[in-house]
Design a protein around this motif. Structure first.
Motif, PDB file in Angstrom:
ATOM      1  N   ALA A 508      43.482  44.545  49.162  1.00 31.09           N
ATOM      2  CA  ALA A 508      43.539  45.260  47.882  1.00 31.09           C
ATOM      3  C   ALA A 508      44.961  45.637  47.494  1.00 31.09           C
ATOM      4  O   ALA A 508      45.230  45.923  46.323  1.00 31.09           O
ATOM      5  N   LEU A 534      36.753  43.778  50.057  1.00 33.01           N
ATOM      6  CA  LEU A 534      38.060  44.187  49.529  1.00 33.01           C
ATOM      7  C   LEU A 534      38.628  45.225  50.490  1.00 33.01           C
ATOM      8  O   LEU A 534      38.217  46.401  50.486  1.00 33.01           O
ATOM      9  N   TRP A 537      41.101  49.501  50.931  1.00 28.43           N
ATOM     10  CA  TRP A 537      40.777  50.239  49.708  1.00 28.43           C
ATOM     11  C   TRP A 537      41.165  51.718  49.833  1.00 28.43           C
ATOM     12  O   TRP A 537      41.509  52.372  48.843  1.00 28.43           O
ATOM     13  N   ARG A 545      43.290  51.153  42.004  1.00 24.85           N
ATOM     14  CA  ARG A 545      41.883  50.778  42.084  1.00 24.85           C
ATOM     15  C   ARG A 545      41.356  50.302  40.733  1.00 24.85           C
ATOM     16  O   ARG A 545      40.624  49.315  40.652  1.00 24.85           O
ATOM     17  N   ILE A 548      42.779  46.803  40.105  1.00 26.77           N
ATOM     18  CA  ILE A 548      42.130  45.767  40.914  1.00 26.77           C
ATOM     19  C   ILE A 548      40.732  45.461  40.380  1.00 26.77           C
ATOM     20  O   ILE A 548      40.329  44.292  40.288  1.00 26.77           O
ATOM     21  N   ASN A 549      39.983  46.484  40.015  1.00 23.60           N
ATOM     22  CA  ASN A 549      38.641  46.259  39.472  1.00 23.60           C
ATOM     23  C   ASN A 549      38.689  45.435  38.198  1.00 23.60           C
ATOM     24  O   ASN A 549      37.840  44.551  37.970  1.00 23.60           O
ATOM     25  N   ARG A 566      34.014  47.388  49.019  1.00 23.69           N
ATOM     26  CA  ARG A 566      35.340  47.971  49.186  1.00 23.69           C
ATOM     27  C   ARG A 566      35.376  48.730  50.513  1.00 23.69           C
ATOM     28  O   ARG A 566      34.628  49.703  50.684  1.00 23.69           O
TER      29      ARG A 566
END
Length: 678
Positions: A508, A534, A537, A545, A548-549, A566
């Motif tokens: 991540a 992932l 995290w 975050r 990345i999402n 995650r």
């Protein structure tokens, strides 16, 4: 070991009918593996020529079979066919003119045919679905194939095709093809098909049209034979009950992996001149005189070194502690050192049965030098040459004498699901395996690329046995010049093919890379269940975050059905949830929808959203069946071609209705119109 219920499509035919091109395309469409048996004979012919064997002597040729079968590697991926001998790529060389001149003679020897046919049948038996092509597939190699096809074409058409391929004139090419077929007919009568063989004359057909005919024939056979449409048995690997475990230890670069490969009869362990290629301890199945055992390859023992070397040494020590027999391998060309003496002390403290083996005794002088290792006090040193196979039998005989009848190996009756952990280097694969196993099973280091050989570990979780395979990190691109990393990548790719569920681990803290997307697409193309983990995290702040999402939603928009978990492999946060995701993915992978439910679903779907009218016609799905599981594969029989967008719509609705989270879904369309076959 694959299910015994193999689905085999056998394609025979003479030279120049397009067997290879057609078979590879058929395999890709049917999500099957692919085997070119003719290439195996060509590879053996090249092997004999390179070793200056008298090809007119069946005895001399046959004597080369053991070495050839040990060193040859043949890819069964229809999209990436490759042939290798001792890590040398011979894919192009086997098609050379000199090989073509001798292959018919060598392949006609009964002793050669017997061994190579057995090899082919062993490969076929390990596959769920495979397309096999060659000269005597339907009658000899795979007589129980679901579909047997004999491709034919006029002599002129064959000569024109091969002439274009080889940039040669049609007349001379036709003569060569006729001579080749004449020579092969002395061995098998492939042009006289049995009653259950479908003859397809492709004189006036393109490759794609020929492929369509064969695929259509396959699904007709599948729909006619209800027994073929039953579930496959679970794909489970089984090892002999409580196998004795034999650990091979020694300093770096004494030839442990070469020794291992010689015993197990394949190039499973990575071999390179660079010291320290093997790092983790790796287990292989072996057998001698009917006695099965586990052979453990270890990293080079150096009792002083850097942090990574200390890890490697610790793994080797654990292999000693968990073994039933120890093989201490030394280099006959190098005098015993203080490090060897320290290793001897450790062996003695273990109180395990042991044997001293002096490798690289390639000549009489070095064989005498091996006697100097008497000074270590471990008894008689056995001189061998792992490279040339000298003395291996004597060592194995001695091992059998000191090996217990039952050891510390795995239980043969244990069934387990096979998981491959894959990803780029240093994303946390080994840390995750260690967290699950609650021990340092894989070496973990900040240095990228620490893992090279696939390392497996059996984990029992909530009553389910999972065999995890920790693979080498896959970088952007490998070539043969990449050395150990190149062969590590090959083995990682094989681990994906052999797995039931693949866990793709993504860091991540890094950008989603091309390699990550490629691994996802490869896993889907192999038809394996899939889960994305992932990792790291817990180290990400809220902004990272959210970013990345957003990137994941964008890059994986075409695969919303892949579950994403995650986790933190280091702390174990959410890691346990991975087992639940894998169970659900495998449940989808194993799912079968009854024909009644499937056709009721499609009837409602077409009523609510019929296929668009194109050219004044509206294709209609007549009925459907599920051809196979692992992954679920649906075959739709329609009145016309179904557009790609409509097929994607059907897949989306299938997933909405039945689930299939974590599993690819294959959809094939067969247009039910009569095809004219000459």
């Amino acid at each position: 070991m694959q299910s015994a219920k193999s689905t085999v499509i056998a394609i025979d035919g003479g030279a120049g009918v397009g067997k290879s091109s057609t078979s590879k395309k058929v395999a890709s469409i049917l999500n099957a593996t692919y085997l070119d048996t003719g290439a195996i004979y060509r590879a053996f012919t090249l092997f004999c020529l390179l070793n200056h064997v008298n090809v007119d002597s069946e005895t001399e040729v046959t004597a080369q079979l053991d070495a050839f079968l040990r060193d040859v590697y043949i890819s069964i991926n229809p999209d990436e066919t490759a042939l290798m001998i001792a890590d040398n790529d011979i894919t192009q060389e086997v098609r050379s003119e000199v090989v073509s001149l001798h292959v018919s003679k060598i392949s006609a020897y009964p002793s050669v045919r017997e061994r190579l046919i057995k090899m082919q049948q062993d490969i076929i038996a390990e596959q769920e679905k495979i397309v096999v092509e060659g000269r005597d597939i339907a009658k000899v190699v795979a007589p129980h194939a679901v579909l047997k096809v004999l491709l034919t074409a006029s002599e002129k058409a064959k000569a024109e095709r091969r002439g274009l391929e080889l940039h040669a004139d049609t007349v001379s090419t036709q003569k060569q093809l006729e001579e080749r077929d004449k020579a092969d007919l002395k061995v098998n009568d492939f042009d006289a098909p049995d009653a259950d063989v479908e003859v397809v004359d492709n004189t006036n057909l393109s490759i794609d049209e020929t492929v369509d005919v064969i695929v259509d024939l396959f699904w007709q056979k599948m729909s006619e034979n209800d027994s073929i449409l039953t579930d496959f048995e679970p794909v489970l690997d089984v090892k002999a009950m409580h196998l004795p475990r034999v650990a091979v230890i020694g300093r770096a670069n004494v030839g442990k992996s070469t020794f291992i490969n010689r015993i197990i009869g394949s190039r499973a362990a990575i071999v390179e001149d660079t010291p320290g290629v093997t790092r983790d301890r790796v287990e292989y199945l072996a057998s001698w005189n009917g006695k099965d055992f586990e052979l453990v390859d270890t990293g080079g023992l150096e009792l002083q070194g850097d942090i990574l070397q200390n890890y490697i040494t610790e793994q080797a020590k654990r292999a000693i502690d968990e073994s039933d027999v120890i093989i201490f391998l030394v280099d006959a060309a190098i005098t015993a050192s203080s490090v060897d003496s320290d290793i001897v002390k450790y062996i003695r403290r273990s109180k395990k049965p042991h044997i001293l083996v002096a490798n690289k005794a390639d000549d009489s002088v070095l064989e005498l030098s091996a006697a100097s290792f008497w000074q270590l006090g471990l008894g008689e040193p056995y001189p061998i040459s792992a490279l040339h196979g000298i003395g291996i039998g004597d060592v194995l005989d001695e091992i059998m004498k000191i090996m217990p009848a039952e050891g510390s190996g795995r239980d043969a009756n244990m069934e387990y699901r096979k998981v491959a952990l894959v990803g780029r280097p240093n994303v946390g694969k080994s840390s995750l395996l260690n967290k699950f196993s609650k021990k340092e099973r894989s070496i973990v280091s900040e240095q990228a690329g620490t893992t090279r050989d696939p390392v497996d570990e059996l984990i029992i979780h909530d009553g389910v046995n999972w065999l995890f395979v920790d693979t080498a990190g896959i970088k952007r691109k490998f070539t043969k010049d990449s050395g150990a990393d190149y062969y590590s990548a090959i083995r990682a790719n094989i681990a994906i093919q052999n797995a039931e569920v693949v866990v793709i681990i993504i860091d991540a803290s890094q950008e989603i890379a091309e390699q990550d997307i490629r691994l996802i697409n490869e896993t889907i193309s192999f038809g394996r269940a899939i889960v994305i983990a992932l990792n790291k995290w817990d180290l990400m702040d809220d902004d990272r975050r959210e970013y990345i999402n957003r990137i994941l939603d964008q890059d994986l928009s075409h695969t919303p059905w892949i579950p994403i978990l995650r986790i933190s492999a280091l702390t174990g946060k959410n890691a346990e949830k991975l087992f639940q995701h894998m169970r659900e993915a495998l449940k989808s992978w194993d799912m079968r929808i009854s024909t009644g439910r499937l056709n009721a679903f499609l009837s409602d779907l077409q009523a609510a959203h019929p296929h668009p009218i194109r050219g004044g016609k509206q294709p209609r799905i007549l009925y459907a069946t599920q051809g196979s599981i692992r992954p679920p594969h649906f075959v739709l029989f329609s009145t016309g071609f179904l557009e790609r967008n409509y097929r994607k719509y059907i897949e989306r609705k299938l997933r909405e209705t039945f689930g299939f989270d974590g599993s690819p879904v294959k959809i094939s369309v067969r247009v039910r119109e009569k095809r004219r076959r000459k």
